[in-house]
Design a protein around this motif. Structure first.
Motif, PDB file in Angstrom:
ATOM      1  N   HIS A  69      17.795  84.072  17.828  1.00  0.00           N
ATOM      2  CA  HIS A  69      17.630  82.745  17.214  1.00  0.00           C
ATOM      3  C   HIS A  69      16.318  82.115  17.676  1.00  0.00           C
ATOM      4  CE1 HIS A  69      19.077  78.791  15.644  1.00  0.00           C
ATOM      5  NE2 HIS A  69      18.351  78.318  16.652  1.00  0.00           N
ATOM      6  N   GLY A  70      15.465  81.775  16.719  1.00  0.00           N
ATOM      7  CA  GLY A  70      14.204  81.119  17.036  1.00  0.00           C
ATOM      8  C   GLY A  70      13.181  82.009  17.708  1.00  0.00           C
ATOM      9  N   LYS A  71      13.395  83.322  17.661  1.00  0.00           N
ATOM     10  CA  LYS A  71      12.486  84.229  18.362  1.00  0.00           C
ATOM     11  C   LYS A  71      11.441  84.855  17.438  1.00  0.00           C
ATOM     12  CE  LYS A  71      14.593  83.903  22.393  1.00  0.00           C
ATOM     13  NZ  LYS A  71      15.815  83.159  22.070  1.00  0.00           N
ATOM     14  N   GLY A  72      11.478  84.545  16.131  1.00  0.00           N
ATOM     15  CA  GLY A  72      10.448  85.050  15.220  1.00  0.00           C
ATOM     16  C   GLY A  72       9.152  84.269  15.396  1.00  0.00           C
ATOM     17  N   ASN A  73       8.148  84.591  14.567  1.00  0.00           N
ATOM     18  CA  ASN A  73       6.867  83.889  14.726  1.00  0.00           C
ATOM     19  C   ASN A  73       6.183  83.551  13.405  1.00  0.00           C
ATOM     20  OD1 ASN A  73       5.960  86.355  13.833  1.00  0.00           O
ATOM     21  ND2 ASN A  73       4.566  86.733  15.556  1.00  0.00           N
ATOM     22  N   ASP A  74       6.984  83.408  12.332  1.00  0.00           N
ATOM     23  CA  ASP A  74       6.396  83.141  11.024  1.00  0.00           C
ATOM     24  C   ASP A  74       6.421  81.662  10.650  1.00  0.00           C
ATOM     25  OD1 ASP A  74       9.091  82.881  10.685  1.00  0.00           O
ATOM     26  OD2 ASP A  74       9.206  84.055   8.835  1.00  0.00           O
ATOM     27  N   GLY A  75       6.807  80.774  11.581  1.00  0.00           N
ATOM     28  CA  GLY A  75       6.825  79.351  11.298  1.00  0.00           C
ATOM     29  C   GLY A  75       8.043  78.867  10.545  1.00  0.00           C
ATOM     30  N   SER A  76       9.004  79.743  10.289  1.00  0.00           N
ATOM     31  CA  SER A  76      10.226  79.340   9.601  1.00  0.00           C
ATOM     32  C   SER A  76      11.152  78.619  10.574  1.00  0.00           C
ATOM     33  CB  SER A  76      10.928  80.562   9.005  1.00  0.00           C
ATOM     34  OG  SER A  76      11.242  81.502  10.035  1.00  0.00           O
ATOM     35  N   LEU A  77      12.288  78.160  10.066  1.00  0.00           N
ATOM     36  CA  LEU A  77      13.235  77.386  10.857  1.00  0.00           C
ATOM     37  C   LEU A  77      14.574  78.119  10.861  1.00  0.00           C
ATOM     38  CD1 LEU A  77      12.952  74.563  12.263  1.00  0.00           C
ATOM     39  CD2 LEU A  77      14.094  73.595  10.254  1.00  0.00           C
ATOM     40  N   ASP A  78      15.027  78.536  12.049  1.00  0.00           N
ATOM     41  CA  ASP A  78      16.354  79.141  12.165  1.00  0.00           C
ATOM     42  C   ASP A  78      17.395  78.045  12.255  1.00  0.00           C
ATOM     43  OD1 ASP A  78      15.691  81.760  11.957  1.00  0.00           O
ATOM     44  OD2 ASP A  78      15.835  82.232  14.098  1.00  0.00           O
ATOM     45  N   CYS A  79      18.427  78.156  11.435  1.00  0.00           N
ATOM     46  CA  CYS A  79      19.508  77.174  11.414  1.00  0.00           C
ATOM     47  C   CYS A  79      20.819  77.884  11.709  1.00  0.00           C
ATOM     48  CB  CYS A  79      19.579  76.488  10.049  1.00  0.00           C
ATOM     49  SG  CYS A  79      20.993  75.376   9.874  1.00  0.00           S
ATOM     50  N   CYS A  80      21.599  77.327  12.608  1.00  0.00           N
ATOM     51  CA  CYS A  80      22.879  77.918  12.993  1.00  0.00           C
ATOM     52  C   CYS A  80      23.924  76.811  13.052  1.00  0.00           C
ATOM     53  CB  CYS A  80      22.741  78.613  14.349  1.00  0.00           C
ATOM     54  SG  CYS A  80      24.280  79.271  14.996  1.00  0.00           S
ATOM     55  N   ILE A  81      25.045  77.012  12.348  1.00  0.00           N
ATOM     56  CA  ILE A  81      26.182  76.093  12.445  1.00  0.00           C
ATOM     57  C   ILE A  81      27.245  76.762  13.300  1.00  0.00           C
ATOM     58  CG2 ILE A  81      27.952  74.815  11.202  1.00  0.00           C
ATOM     59  CD1 ILE A  81      26.152  74.649   8.814  1.00  0.00           C
ATOM     60  N   ASN A  82      27.566  76.143  14.437  1.00  0.00           N
ATOM     61  CA  ASN A  82      28.562  76.675  15.361  1.00  0.00           C
ATOM     62  C   ASN A  82      29.927  76.097  15.012  1.00  0.00           C
ATOM     63  OD1 ASN A  82      26.789  78.155  17.420  1.00  0.00           O
ATOM     64  ND2 ASN A  82      25.828  76.144  17.320  1.00  0.00           N
ATOM     65  N   VAL A  83      30.859  76.966  14.630  1.00  0.00           N
ATOM     66  CA  VAL A  83      32.155  76.548  14.100  1.00  0.00           C
ATOM     67  C   VAL A  83      33.259  76.860  15.106  1.00  0.00           C
ATOM     68  CG1 VAL A  83      33.812  76.869  12.223  1.00  0.00           C
ATOM     69  CG2 VAL A  83      31.364  76.903  11.729  1.00  0.00           C
ATOM     70  N   GLU A  84      34.122  75.876  15.333  1.00  0.00           N
ATOM     71  CA  GLU A  84      35.222  76.036  16.296  1.00  0.00           C
ATOM     72  C   GLU A  84      36.159  77.159  15.873  1.00  0.00           C
ATOM     73  OE1 GLU A  84      38.096  72.984  18.685  1.00  0.00           O
ATOM     74  OE2 GLU A  84      38.075  72.776  16.497  1.00  0.00           O
ATOM     75  N   ILE A  85      36.563  77.966  16.855  1.00  0.00           N
ATOM     76  CA  ILE A  85      37.454  79.091  16.581  1.00  0.00           C
ATOM     77  C   ILE A  85      38.908  78.665  16.647  1.00  0.00           C
ATOM     78  CG2 ILE A  85      38.204  81.359  17.419  1.00  0.00           C
ATOM     79  CD1 ILE A  85      35.329  81.803  18.406  1.00  0.00           C
ATOM     80  N   ASP A  86      39.271  77.923  17.699  1.00  0.00           N
ATOM     81  CA  ASP A  86      40.671  77.558  17.920  1.00  0.00           C
ATOM     82  C   ASP A  86      40.742  76.124  18.433  1.00  0.00           C
ATOM     83  OD1 ASP A  86      43.330  77.306  18.579  1.00  0.00           O
ATOM     84  OD2 ASP A  86      43.331  78.841  20.154  1.00  0.00           O
ATOM     85  N   GLN A  87      41.392  75.248  17.682  1.00  0.00           N
ATOM     86  CA  GLN A  87      41.466  73.840  18.055  1.00  0.00           C
ATOM     87  C   GLN A  87      42.232  73.618  19.354  1.00  0.00           C
ATOM     88  OE1 GLN A  87      43.966  72.847  14.527  1.00  0.00           O
ATOM     89  NE2 GLN A  87      45.183  71.636  15.962  1.00  0.00           N
ATOM     90  N   HIS A  88      43.037  74.582  19.773  1.00  0.00           N
ATOM     91  CA  HIS A  88      43.835  74.434  20.986  1.00  0.00           C
ATOM     92  C   HIS A  88      43.098  74.906  22.229  1.00  0.00           C
ATOM     93  CE1 HIS A  88      47.198  73.438  18.407  1.00  0.00           C
ATOM     94  NE2 HIS A  88      47.027  74.561  17.724  1.00  0.00           N
ATOM     95  N   ASN A  89      41.928  75.467  22.048  1.00  0.00           N
ATOM     96  CA  ASN A  89      41.135  75.941  23.175  1.00  0.00           C
ATOM     97  C   ASN A  89      40.274  74.792  23.693  1.00  0.00           C
ATOM     98  OD1 ASN A  89      39.167  77.090  24.870  1.00  0.00           O
ATOM     99  ND2 ASN A  89      39.237  79.039  23.779  1.00  0.00           N
ATOM    100  N   LYS A  90      40.563  74.314  24.893  1.00  0.00           N
ATOM    101  CA  LYS A  90      39.852  73.163  25.436  1.00  0.00           C
ATOM    102  C   LYS A  90      38.412  73.481  25.809  1.00  0.00           C
ATOM    103  CE  LYS A  90      43.946  70.719  27.057  1.00  0.00           C
ATOM    104  NZ  LYS A  90      44.628  70.068  28.211  1.00  0.00           N
ATOM    105  N   GLU A  91      38.067  74.772  25.866  1.00  0.00           N
ATOM    106  CA  GLU A  91      36.681  75.140  26.145  1.00  0.00           C
ATOM    107  C   GLU A  91      35.794  74.968  24.921  1.00  0.00           C
ATOM    108  OE1 GLU A  91      36.275  78.969  27.878  1.00  0.00           O
ATOM    109  OE2 GLU A  91      37.844  78.642  29.382  1.00  0.00           O
TER     110      GLU A  91
END
Length: 807
Positions: free
Chosen positions: A725-747
């Protein structure tokens, strides 16, 4: 910044369990010698002299021997003649107890200086403050490893005196303006406020943040809907668990800025278990409209907003993130109350709504912007006192200090007050490092059911954007990306059919039964008696009432993108699910995305805390994901980002890969041209000089991938991996949406979904336009158009040179 004094070795991290805490029960009280050295100074001045206090601290401290700690050990300065924090007398209310904070904000960059602020809220106060806290700021210098260790050196000798923004007998708000040098490499900074007491002995007293290198852009974290709706079972959702994941991500690769897209706090409880309960329980909408908002009710509402902010902004792990990651925020309705601005005009103008609008704005200014609020807010006792430029309400200023308002250059202040909050809108423009600009539009102060912002406000905003982008280009340092922050998605499925049902005459008899007998009570809201979902639908840019304004805004943005060859990416929240919308040129224009100024991604990330809608709602929205036509040259639709459900879950039906009903937050990182590793949008490079027939995406509509950065979007994309993530060099923008796996996991563990947004290389006149043709060339995404066998046009584009559309 200025030369740093009193250099000493400083620990990189402090043990949150505070093993060096004194066993003395007076451990939070200072000695009488300290008290004499810390005599009150002018807390209302930004240039208070702190040399006496610094001299005292330095005169009683000597440095002990300390080996290298590899960044994990602990070090405690030795204090000569100390009484271990004991006082000569009983505990007193001295204004030094912290009730909230520290909260860290980012403001702007100018030249080689980073500007921000820290906010601290202390207990007690009034017209005069007998104590002025001092913040110590310094850059942390990590030496090269020696024998496997890396000692941490800190220039921690710059003192910043607190500026009192607001003080009443309950609390005092202190702002500490920060100015940091921007170096050739990323730098780590430390700050601490040593002469105050925290309620918890486990709270970290030294916080760290990061400033990017002068030739690099910021790593961005984006979130919205940071709270729970009334009635939500918070334990069932493990509280604000995703902030644990934010803190983990920040520890691996520090964020330089944390952008809040609205609803940073939920204040809806004011009508359920707060002072508006009596008003809400009034059954007759006419009586609710006529209900007064006297000083007594204002004071009660003021107390509710204050206590709710202190409670929420002190809640872990959100509180820890607030002290480490600089924030940039705009507000939305829940920062005030659900639906504010989108109810019928007659109801929005009632005393109660005008009153809570002003009160919520006061604490929005203080907590989220670290700015002094207006001296008084609306009451029905003195309605004129809330108007800008009028005399303040003396009842609200009894034993109260309010600093004169001032705004720095990052703000774009609206020229006229809002219709329901008698203050001016506060949009923002700021530089997010070397090649990314930021624009945040305040879309709440001027909002009504039929408008989002005044036309003259758009003129101010676009004038500022043009000035900033033009100045950067003239200086030979053009912005390549422009981040636009809107509270609500702008590229989103239409629900016009649902609006029509809720506004249908068929609903009128049900409304009558609701008013007279309470029939269908859960369907109608407690404010103006409308269908409960209607305010949410009317809030959307895609609502029928906002369509013209929305389209004019997008076309105006397209003109800016073509004029400055800058790629626009829109951030939006509000809807409690993750999605990715985008605008793009009509496929029959055959414009590669890398050269398409109409290609704009709308990153929809919501909610980081609130519960998501049922899967059936997400599936319904996905079924409404049609290709819409903004104009003859521009199409829009959601992109297939979700190649699977998070973890091993089955949240959505197999055909739905465009909406994800799970809690989430987003990250955006530039693939810096300074990076050594060559990569283009995560895939093999495609030469823009190649013939259009060699472009595998030519002629594709929005239900397909439109360029290499979208190819294989989802969990397997390079933007979804920490290592790439973000390790390329062409001036583009890496976008990542981090989605919850389990609502019961307090971590709060998440699964990442990624794509890459290419930089824009626009060439004026290279491609044509359908704007002045008698019929659009046929394409499968436009079944109503007339087929054309003509070759793709390369004549001058009228759109690129046309004057912008006035909203």
């Amino acid at each position: 910044m200025a030369a740093h004094e009193n250099d000493y070795i400083y620990p990189e991290e402090e043990d949150p369990r505070n093993p060096y805490a004194s066993a003395n029960r007076w451990r939070h009280q200072e000695s009488s010698a300290y008290a004499r050295a810390a005599l009150a100074r002018d807390a209302h001045s930004s240039s208070a002299n702190t040399s006496d206090l610094s001299s005292f601290l330095n005169s009683t401290r000597v440095e002990g021997n300390r080996p290298g700690t590899n960044g994990t050990g602990h070090y405690k300065p030795i204090v000569v003649g100390s009484t271990d924090g004991a006082t000569d007398g009983a505990v007193v209310e001295d204004g030094k107890e912290v009730v909230c904070g520290p909260l860290l904000n980012y403001r702007r960059m100018e030249g080689a200086t980073w500007y921000g602020s820290v906010l601290l809220v202390t207990k007690g106060g009034g017209k005069i403050q007998n104590f002025q806290p001092v913040l110590s700021l310094g850059r942390v210098n990590e030496s090269l490893p020696v024998n496997g260790t890396a000692a941490i050196q800190s220039s921690h000798g710059t003192n910043v005196a607190g500026i009192c923004l607001y003080s009443d007998p309950r609390n005092t708000f202190w702002q500490f303006p920060l100015a940091c040098d921007i170096a050739d490499i990323e730098t780590k900074w430390a700050y601490s406020i040593s002469d105050v007491r925290y309620k918890s002995t486990t709270q970290t007293t030294t916080n760290y943040f990061f400033v990017p290198a002068i030739n690099e852009s910021m790593r961005i974290m984006f979130h919205s809907c940071n709270g729970f709706s009334v009635g939500t079972d918070e334990d069932a959702w493990s509280g604000p668990a995703l902030w644990n994941d934010v803190v983990r991500s920040h520890a691996r690769s520090p964020f330089h800025v944390m952008i809040g897209g609205g609803d940073q706090i939920y204040n809806d409880g004011i009508r359920v278990h707060g002072p508006l309960r009596e008003w809400t329980d009034i059954g007759n909408p006419k009586k609710r409209r006529e209900f007064p908002f006297p000083e007594t009710l204002r004071a009660a509402c003021d107390d509710y907003y204050l206590k709710n902010y202190i409670r929420w902004y002190s809640t872990e792990p959100f509180a820890s993130a607030n002290g480490q990651i600089p924030q940039l925020n705009i507000w939305d309705d829940h920062d005030i109350i659900d639906g504010f601005g989108s109810y019928v005009n007659e109801f929005m103008k009632c005393d109660v709504f005008r009153g809570i609008g002003g009160t919520a704005h006061k604490y929005y200014m203080l907590f989220q912007h670290h700015l002094a609020p207006p001296a008084s807010t609306y009451t029905s006792d003195a309605p004129e006192a809330s108007e800008p430029g009028t005399e303040e309400d003396p009842q609200q200023l009894v034993n109260t200090y309010v600093r004169q308002q001032a705004f720095d250059s990052s703000y774009i202040i609206g020229s006229n007050p809002g219709p329901y909050v008698a203050q001016h809108s506060m949009s923002m423009f700021s530089k997010l490092g070397a090649r990314i600009a930021f624009l945040g539009i305040d879309a709440r102060i001027e909002r009504t059911r039929h408008q989002v912002n005044y036309p003259e406000t758009y003129d101010l905003i676009f004038g500022r954007v043009r000035d900033e982008l033009g100045a950067a280009a003239s200086a030979g340092q053009p912005f390549r990306h422009l981040i636009l922050l809107l509270g609500i998605p702008i590229a989103y499925p239409r629900l016009t059919w649902l609006e029509n049902v809720f506004n249908s005459p068929l609903i009128a008899p049900v409304k009558f039964l609701n008013r007279r007998f309470g029939f269908g009570g859960g369907v109608f809201n407690h404010f103006d008696g409308s269908v409960d979902l209607l305010d949410d639908l009317d809030d959307h840019y895609t609502a029928r009432t906002h369509k013209k304004e929305r389209n004019a805004l997008i076309e105006r943005l397209q003109t800016v993108c073509s004029e400055f060859s800058v790629r626009l990416t829109i951030l939006g929240g509000d809807v409690h699910l993750a999605a990715l919308g985008r605008f793009y040129s009509n496929p029959n224009l055959h414009i590669p995305t890398e050269e398409d100024h109409r290609y704009m991604v709308n990153v929809i990330s919501s909610a980081i805390v609130n519960k998501p809608p049922p899967a059936a709602v997400a599936n319904l929205l996905a079924s409404r994901n049609k290709i819409h036509h903004l104009n003859s040259d521009t199409d829009e639709t959601l992109m297939a980002l979700f190649n699977k459900d998070p973890g091993d879950s089955s949240k959505t039906r197999p055909s739905n890969n465009v909406t994800m009903p799970s809690r989430n937050y987003a990250m955006l990182t530039e693939n810096s041209p300074n990076n050594a590793i060559a990569a283009t949008n995560g895939h093999a490079a495609l030469s823009t000089e190649a013939n259009e027939s060699e472009n595998p995406f030519d002629g594709k509509d929005g239900h397909s991938f439109l360029h290499h950065g979208e190819l294989d979007a989802g969990t397997t994309h390079k933007a979804a991996s920490f290592e790439t993530h973000g390790k390329g060099n062409d001036g583009s923008l890496d976008c990542c949406i981090n989605v919850e796996i389990d609502q019961h996991n307090k971590e709060g563990k998440t699964e990442p979904y990624g794509l890459t947004i290419p930089a824009l290389n626009y060439e004026p006149g290279k491609y044509g336009s359908n704007a002045h043709t008698h019929g659009l060339r046929h394409h499968r995404s436009r079944p109503d158009t007339i087929a054309s066998t003509a070759a793709p046009s390369h004549t001058a584009s009228h759109t690129a040179s046309a004057p912008e559309t006035s909203p």
